[in-house]
Design a protein around this motif. Structure first.
Motif, mmCIF file in Angstrom:
data_model
loop_
_atom_site.group_PDB
_atom_site.id
_atom_site.type_symbol
_atom_site.label_atom_id
_atom_site.label_comp_id
_atom_site.label_asym_id
_atom_site.label_seq_id
_atom_site.Cartn_x
_atom_site.Cartn_y
_atom_site.Cartn_z
ATOM 1 N N SER A 1 0.854 -1.183 0.000
ATOM 2 C CA SER A 1 0.000 0.000 0.000
ATOM 3 C C SER A 1 0.890 1.234 0.000
ATOM 4 O O SER A 1 1.995 1.221 0.555
ATOM 5 N N PHE A 2 0.401 2.306 -0.618
ATOM 6 C CA PHE A 2 1.185 3.531 -0.705
ATOM 7 C C PHE A 2 0.741 4.485 0.402
ATOM 8 O O PHE A 2 -0.193 5.271 0.246
ATOM 9 N N VAL A 3 1.426 4.368 1.527
ATOM 10 C CA VAL A 3 1.122 5.161 2.717
ATOM 11 C C VAL A 3 2.414 5.789 3.206
ATOM 12 O O VAL A 3 3.370 5.078 3.542
ATOM 13 N N GLU A 4 2.454 7.099 3.233
ATOM 14 C CA GLU A 4 3.616 7.796 3.771
ATOM 15 C C GLU A 4 3.534 7.730 5.285
ATOM 16 O O GLU A 4 2.621 8.285 5.890
ATOM 17 N N SER A 5 4.483 7.037 5.899
ATOM 18 C CA SER A 5 4.448 6.804 7.345
ATOM 19 C C SER A 5 5.864 6.862 7.874
ATOM 20 O O SER A 5 6.583 5.870 7.874
ATOM 21 N N LEU A 6 6.261 8.045 8.348
ATOM 22 C CA LEU A 6 7.656 8.297 8.701
ATOM 23 C C LEU A 6 7.772 8.967 10.065
ATOM 24 O O LEU A 6 6.831 9.634 10.519
ATOM 25 N N PRO A 7 8.906 8.812 10.746
ATOM 26 C CA PRO A 7 9.094 9.491 12.032
ATOM 27 C C PRO A 7 8.973 11.006 11.860
ATOM 28 O O PRO A 7 9.626 11.578 10.990
ATOM 29 N N PRO A 8 8.137 11.656 12.663
ATOM 30 C CA PRO A 8 7.939 13.110 12.501
ATOM 31 C C PRO A 8 9.021 13.919 13.204
ATOM 32 O O PRO A 8 9.924 13.365 13.832
ATOM 33 N N LEU A 9 8.906 15.226 13.082
ATOM 34 C CA LEU A 9 9.797 16.120 13.801
ATOM 35 C C LEU A 9 9.610 15.936 15.309
ATOM 36 O O LEU A 9 8.557 15.507 15.777
ATOM 37 N N ARG A 10 10.620 16.281 16.062
ATOM 38 C CA ARG A 10 10.614 16.053 17.509
ATOM 39 C C ARG A 10 9.411 16.696 18.201
ATOM 40 O O ARG A 10 8.873 16.176 19.174
ATOM 41 N N SER A 11 8.970 17.832 17.697
ATOM 42 C CA SER A 11 7.867 18.568 18.342
ATOM 43 C C SER A 11 6.546 17.797 18.332
ATOM 44 O O SER A 11 5.643 18.104 19.100
ATOM 45 N N TYR A 12 6.436 16.779 17.481
ATOM 46 C CA TYR A 12 5.200 16.003 17.410
ATOM 47 C C TYR A 12 5.107 14.943 18.503
ATOM 48 O O TYR A 12 4.057 14.342 18.697
ATOM 49 N N TYR A 13 6.206 14.713 19.214
ATOM 50 C CA TYR A 13 6.200 13.727 20.294
ATOM 51 C C TYR A 13 5.807 14.378 21.618
ATOM 52 O O TYR A 13 6.430 14.153 22.646
ATOM 53 N N SER A 14 4.775 15.186 21.599
ATOM 54 C CA SER A 14 4.441 16.005 22.770
ATOM 55 C C SER A 14 3.316 15.432 23.622
ATOM 56 O O SER A 14 2.941 16.033 24.609
ATOM 57 N N TRP A 15 2.788 14.273 23.260
ATOM 58 C CA TRP A 15 1.678 13.723 24.047
ATOM 59 C C TRP A 15 1.958 12.274 24.420
ATOM 60 O O TRP A 15 2.759 11.584 23.794
ATOM 61 N N ASN A 16 1.296 11.837 25.463
ATOM 62 C CA ASN A 16 1.547 10.513 26.028
ATOM 63 C C ASN A 16 0.792 9.438 25.251
ATOM 64 O O ASN A 16 -0.435 9.397 25.258
ATOM 65 N N THR A 17 1.524 8.548 24.598
ATOM 66 C CA THR A 17 0.914 7.492 23.792
ATOM 67 C C THR A 17 0.746 6.181 24.568
ATOM 68 O O THR A 17 0.100 5.254 24.074
ATOM 69 N N LEU A 18 1.327 6.112 25.734
ATOM 70 C CA LEU A 18 1.249 4.890 26.534
ATOM 71 C C LEU A 18 -0.119 4.748 27.198
ATOM 72 O O LEU A 18 -0.800 5.743 27.442
ATOM 73 N N PRO A 19 -0.565 3.527 27.484
ATOM 74 C CA PRO A 19 0.137 2.247 27.310
ATOM 75 C C PRO A 19 -0.124 1.599 25.936
ATOM 76 O O PRO A 19 0.362 0.507 25.670
ATOM 77 N N GLU A 20 -0.903 2.251 25.089
ATOM 78 C CA GLU A 20 -1.295 1.633 23.818
ATOM 79 C C GLU A 20 -0.110 1.365 22.884
ATOM 80 O O GLU A 20 -0.054 0.332 22.230
ATOM 81 N N PHE A 21 0.827 2.302 22.817
ATOM 82 C CA PHE A 21 2.017 2.085 21.998
ATOM 83 C C PHE A 21 3.108 3.056 22.442
ATOM 84 O O PHE A 21 2.817 4.138 22.957
ATOM 85 N N PRO A 22 4.373 2.664 22.275
ATOM 86 C CA PRO A 22 5.467 3.561 22.671
ATOM 87 C C PRO A 22 5.549 4.776 21.764
ATOM 88 O O PRO A 22 5.260 4.691 20.576
ATOM 89 N N ARG A 23 5.953 5.872 22.332
ATOM 90 C CA ARG A 23 5.999 7.130 21.588
ATOM 91 C C ARG A 23 6.914 7.065 20.369
ATOM 92 O O ARG A 23 6.658 7.715 19.351
ATOM 93 N N ARG A 24 7.953 6.249 20.439
ATOM 94 C CA ARG A 24 8.901 6.131 19.332
ATOM 95 C C ARG A 24 8.251 5.552 18.078
ATOM 96 O O ARG A 24 8.796 5.664 16.976
ATOM 97 N N LYS A 25 7.077 4.916 18.218
ATOM 98 C CA LYS A 25 6.396 4.338 17.055
ATOM 99 C C LYS A 25 5.407 5.296 16.404
ATOM 100 O O LYS A 25 4.724 4.940 15.454
ATOM 101 N N LEU A 26 5.335 6.511 16.912
ATOM 102 C CA LEU A 26 4.461 7.510 16.308
ATOM 103 C C LEU A 26 4.960 7.845 14.905
ATOM 104 O O LEU A 26 6.162 7.980 14.675
ATOM 105 N N ARG A 27 4.041 7.977 13.962
ATOM 106 C CA ARG A 27 4.393 8.253 12.576
ATOM 107 C C ARG A 27 3.541 9.394 12.020
ATOM 108 O O ARG A 27 2.494 9.729 12.561
ATOM 109 N N LYS A 28 4.011 9.955 10.896
ATOM 110 C CA LYS A 28 3.303 11.066 10.259
ATOM 111 C C LYS A 28 3.480 10.971 8.744
ATOM 112 O O LYS A 28 4.488 10.459 8.255
ATOM 113 N N GLY A 29 2.498 11.456 8.003
ATOM 114 C CA GLY A 29 2.606 11.450 6.550
ATOM 115 C C GLY A 29 1.374 12.051 5.900
ATOM 116 O O GLY A 29 0.400 12.402 6.572
#
Length: 393
Positions: A214-242
């Protein structure tokens, strides 16, 4: 109390328990009885046996059966609630496709009119059995009867840019396309009112149908996008943007409409300035669920060269339209990401059903884009004047 009284009490209790069990069983059996076309009662043994084993499909049970080809405008009424519609769409995605050539479902996420309708009409001409169209527009909006898009509208709700209801609209479009069981929709392509095709329909069709990703742009975003708590559903390092303008295979479309855990998390927590759910939820979901099944790029071209000045991509007006512009877009084999840490240009990858193509294995790099945006309303006439050989249609 005598032993006789105790025995009598036990017998009464047993009788009541047996009566309750038999009543419950009878209610289940009655619920699983369906009427056939001749009004005779017919027992749905498949549904009953599935209920006993825990392997039943929702489509076997009354009250949640798949609607028999309802009008798109009455689809939500048919299922009672949007959640029910999404669950039924998931079940439909897992069912057998109708015979015939696989189709591309074009999912138009728009406000009102589609200004480049003349171009889309040309693009689709002579390929009626290879595509389907679904339009999510402003609630209550209807295209004129003479419009190419008339009758292709789906039940919609208000949408605001960068809000979570963009995600809801995307899921609504996918669900409608999956529930349209009269046609074998296998690819699901999102486009907007400023989109135009930059390749012929046969080129687009073969490009998608031969792809294993599938053609989905899914890449690590800029540092400023890691500003909210994603736990316990998934670790913040797995956040993607596209880009939200993606092309999904059927299996990924099914994942998007069926998922609820990350959906709820994003809806509750993704509300800060540096959190854009329409560009992060599906991108993160698929990167977690099937990281090797997506290409991490889009097939929708957009020019971000002026991003630092305006914060938005370039808009092409009539003065920009020329064969050179179209050829420049068509020939691009490198993608550039402006919303991620690493902005180094990268060659576009393409994994076909038989072989994977990239710059290291092929002398000729892969063409990146099949569609392009943002073309303004006043560019339509200029685009129409281009020779068919330029656009490919």
């Amino acid at each position: 109390m005598t032993s006789l009284d105790i025995s009598s009490t036990k017998n009464v209790v047993r009788s009541w328990v047996c009566w309750l069990l038999l009543t419950s069983l009878a209610m289940v059996i009655i619920a699983l009885v369906v009427s056939d076309s001749s009004s005779k009662l017919k027992f749905n043994w498949r549904g009953f046996s599935g209920l006993l084993t825990g392997s039943y499909n929702r489509s076997n049970l009354p009250g949640v059966t798949l609607c028999q080809q309802p009008s798109r405008l009455h689809l939500l009424k048919c299922y009672g609630s949007e959640r029910e519609m999404l669950l039924s769409a998931r079940d439909s995605a897992q069912g057998t496709l109708q015979p015939g050539s696989p189709r591309i479902a074009f999912l138009f996420l728009v406000r009102r009119f589609i200004p480049h309708e003349p171009l889309w009409r040309r693009f689709f001409a002579a390929y009626d059995d290879l595509y389907s169209i679904y339009v999510h527009a402003k609630p209550g909006f209807k295209f004129p009867k003479k419009s190419f898009f008339s009758g292709r509208e789906i039940p919609s709700k208000p949408v605001q840019r960068f809000s979570f209801n963009v995600v809801d609209a995307m899921r609504r479009l996918i669900a409608n396309a999956l529930l349209d069981t009269s046609v074998p929709n296998t690819w699901f392509v999102f486009v907007c009112e400023s989109t135009i095709p930059v390749r012929s329909f046969p080129y687009v069709y073969n490009y998608l149908m031969n792809s294993n990703l599938s053609f989905v742009e899914s890449l690590p975003p800029l540092r400023s996008y890691y500003s909210w708590n994603t736990l316990p559903e998934f670790p913040r390092r797995k956040l993607r943007k596209g880009e939200l303008w993606m092309a999904l295979q059927r299996r990924h479309a099914s994942m998007v409409v069926a998922e609820s855990t990350l959906y709820t998390k994003f809806k509750k927590k993704c509300k800060k300035v540096r959190c854009t759910p329409d560009e992060q939820y599906i991108q993160t979901l698929l990167a977690i669920k099937d990281p090797t099944g997506i290409s991490n790029r889009t097939i929708m071209y957009v020019d971000w060269s002026k991003h630092q000045e305006s914060g938005s991509p370039v808009s092409y007006t009539k003065k920009h339209i020329s064969p050179h512009l179209i050829h420049k877009i068509q020939k691009k084999t490198v993608r550039l990401h402006v919303h991620r840490k690493d902005t180094t240009p990268q060659y576009c990858n393409y994994k076909s059903l038989t072989v994977e193509y990239n710059v290291t294995t092929q002398k000729q790099p892969i063409i990146c884009f099949l569609f392009a945006r943002k073309f303004t309303k006043d560019a339509t006439t200029a685009l129409q004047r281009l020779a068919p050989a330029i656009l490919g249609y």
